[in-house]
Scaffold this active site. Sequence first.
Site, PDB file in Angstrom:
ATOM      1  N   GLY A  71       0.722  -1.209  -0.048  1.00 41.28           N
ATOM      2  CA  GLY A  71       0.010  -0.011   0.058  1.00 41.28           C
ATOM      3  C   GLY A  71       0.836   1.263  -0.063  1.00 41.28           C
ATOM      4  CG  ASP A  72       2.712   5.031  -1.401  1.00 40.01           C
ATOM      5  OD1 ASP A  72       3.756   4.605  -0.679  1.00 40.01           O
ATOM      6  OD2 ASP A  72       2.848   6.125  -1.928  1.00 40.01           O
TER       7      ASP A  72
END
EC number: 3.6.1.9
Length: 197
Positions: A71-72
């Site tokens: 995730g980012d």
Amino acid sequence: MQIVLASQSPSRRRILNSAGVEPLIHPADVDEDALLHSLNGSAPEEIVRQLALAKAQVVAPSYPGDVVIGGDSMLLIDATLQGKPHTREATIERWKQQRGNKATLITGHAIIFGDEVIVESSSTNIHFAEASDVDIERYADSGEPLECAGAFTLEALGGWFIDSIEGDPSSVIGLSLPVVRRALYRLGFNASDFWNM
């Protein structure tokens, strides 16, 4: 089988923990600055998706029988994409820009199981409060926002300075449970398959 979180983010881990999942934590070693440079000019959603994918792809080969999640998150404000501020000074500067304004927090997700790869982003509008200079400085001094996308948290001290959100609260914290659930369904799993109960 388990969920492997390709992140050292305590917020992402807490989201999964509160949803009944105890993920294995394996932070990805990715040169985010180099990747951001290579993505210059790309759409904001594509940038966060590619960052999430890079993280998941680095970790996935070590866990071929598990579900790996990368995730980012980044904040889009005034047509500028912002990541983590890292310093007290940058945090104060950003908060003076974003207070009283609306921005969009975009979270990229990459979910890998074997050869299957699902990449998606989630966007949530954030309405920032008119935080006082004193509160901005004290918030920066707390250290909490320095390593957070957009220089804020929703679930801790930063919650004082968010008037409202439009969209998925878990995405703002760092990992959209609806996105992960849909990905698990596409991979043939149920969300409850990963609950530690």
